[in-house]
Design an enzyme around this catalytic site. Sequence first.
Site, PDB file in Angstrom:
ATOM      1  N   HIS A 263       0.811  -1.211   0.000  1.00  0.00           N
ATOM      2  CA  HIS A 263       0.000   0.000   0.000  1.00  0.00           C
ATOM      3  C   HIS A 263       0.847   1.265   0.000  1.00  0.00           C
ATOM      4  CE1 HIS A 263      -3.758   2.070   0.272  1.00  0.00           C
ATOM      5  NE2 HIS A 263      -3.374   2.746   1.333  1.00  0.00           N
ATOM      6  N   CYS A 264       2.159   1.157  -0.150  1.00  0.00           N
ATOM      7  CA  CYS A 264       3.020   2.346  -0.060  1.00  0.00           C
ATOM      8  C   CYS A 264       3.729   2.673  -1.362  1.00  0.00           C
ATOM      9  CB  CYS A 264       4.039   2.154   1.069  1.00  0.00           C
ATOM     10  SG  CYS A 264       3.315   2.178   2.712  1.00  0.00           S
ATOM     11  N   ILE A 265       4.674   1.824  -1.759  1.00  0.00           N
ATOM     12  CA  ILE A 265       5.572   2.192  -2.857  1.00  0.00           C
ATOM     13  C   ILE A 265       4.851   2.372  -4.195  1.00  0.00           C
ATOM     14  CG2 ILE A 265       7.718   1.620  -4.041  1.00  0.00           C
ATOM     15  CD1 ILE A 265       8.553   0.025  -1.639  1.00  0.00           C
ATOM     16  N   ILE A 267       1.971   3.555  -4.646  1.00  0.00           N
ATOM     17  CA  ILE A 267       0.949   4.593  -4.528  1.00  0.00           C
ATOM     18  C   ILE A 267       1.517   5.939  -4.097  1.00  0.00           C
ATOM     19  CG2 ILE A 267      -1.091   5.268  -3.166  1.00  0.00           C
ATOM     20  CD1 ILE A 267      -1.867   2.301  -3.157  1.00  0.00           C
ATOM     21  N   ASP A 268       2.330   5.934  -3.039  1.00  0.00           N
ATOM     22  CA  ASP A 268       2.739   7.180  -2.398  1.00  0.00           C
ATOM     23  C   ASP A 268       3.412   8.191  -3.318  1.00  0.00           C
ATOM     24  OD1 ASP A 268       1.711   5.881  -0.258  1.00  0.00           O
ATOM     25  OD2 ASP A 268       3.614   5.623   0.804  1.00  0.00           O
TER      26      ASP A 268
END
Length: 434
Positions: A263-265, A267-268
């Site tokens: 859910h991080c790399i 998207i962020d």
Amino acid sequence: MATKSGIIGVVGLGYVGLPLALAYANGGLKTLGFDIDEAKSDAINAGESYIKHIPASSITEQLESGKLAATTDFARLSEVDAIILCVPTPLDEHFEPDLSYVVSTIEAILPNLRAGQTISLESTTYPGTTEEELVTRIEAAGFEVGKNIFVVYSPEREDPGNPEFAATNIPKVVGGHTEACLECGKALYGSVFEQVVPVSSTQVAELTKLLENIYRSVNIGLVNELKLVADRMGIDIWEVIQAASTKPFGFKAFYPGPGLGGHCIPIDPFYLTWKAREFGVHTRFIELAGEINRAMPAHVVRRCADALNQQKKSVNGSKVLLVGLAYKPNVDDDRESPSYELMDRLTEMGAEVSYHDPYVPVIRPTREHSHWAGARSIPWDQAPISRFDLVVISTWHDCLNISELVNWSNFIVDTRNATATVPATTRQAKVMKA
């Protein structure tokens, strides 16, 4: 402001919120977890874990101590001294920030706020979100932020499945709307975290989290691009990375793969590219890394076609097994996993696709891949695995046996270098890197 006698409220009991709630409970603070999903609150109150790397015993211990409970009743937020928001911040179909979970959560907590509380946002987002979405709404509700209520931003730094780091031994960055807010944030996190890193504003804290994940995205994009070059040159990129890693300074190893997950790399970085456009800046470097990383599943599928061609077979009509559905090793987190895109692409080309993942025995409903919901992991056994024309290693868990998989498989496409320990003669006959 939270003290050792205060009560902590954690809103959102997923991969970030549940470990955080347990950390506070374990630190001696009474902790109340909130989630709109009744199944999660029921599971916690029954002493059950729905996240594989979190043992049920850690939940039961805090329940029995009276330090932990969970609820779907947001009216109980008035009971707590600090409210920590751990809700998703996905992208929409246009790769723009979707703050609907943050906004709906703020709207849900507003009627239950009271003077003296500290509110912290931990969800990854663009610089300015805390001021624009939290502070404005809280002040519109009649509070004076920095005077009778306190707002901070502190980015989550969870690394699920990493045994070296639990929530409390990872330094905690925190920025406040005012100096008074920052002091409350330091007290809130200093009550259980070993190190608190104060910064001058919520915007600095928000951009800190983005920098951490953009750094990873860009470097993964670099090694993914180098992998394509090395493949054409007949060079093993994994051997190159291993050799480069012997340099004791100026190099940190990043590894290629079938695409980005979690859910991080994935998207962020796009939170910053979206916000940067407001200031007339085009973040070309970040967007290029994203473009390279998003192209990796297509590369893997091409290698699958090459592997099947070597066996005089086409993708259409072939039986393909993906090993590893989670986005990283040794966790059950399948959010944004590139395995789903591999499954979709291969299915669209006519392959019959199955998967094996001991951490994901049944695929749960997801926003992006609801059509796979209910599919079950095939057994880890020679008879079913040997029936597949091709096995694709998408994620490799430590509990899996590579010797067994190689012996049982007709042919393997390895995206994770899991077969590195297999004898070279066997690799040449049965394995293709991707």
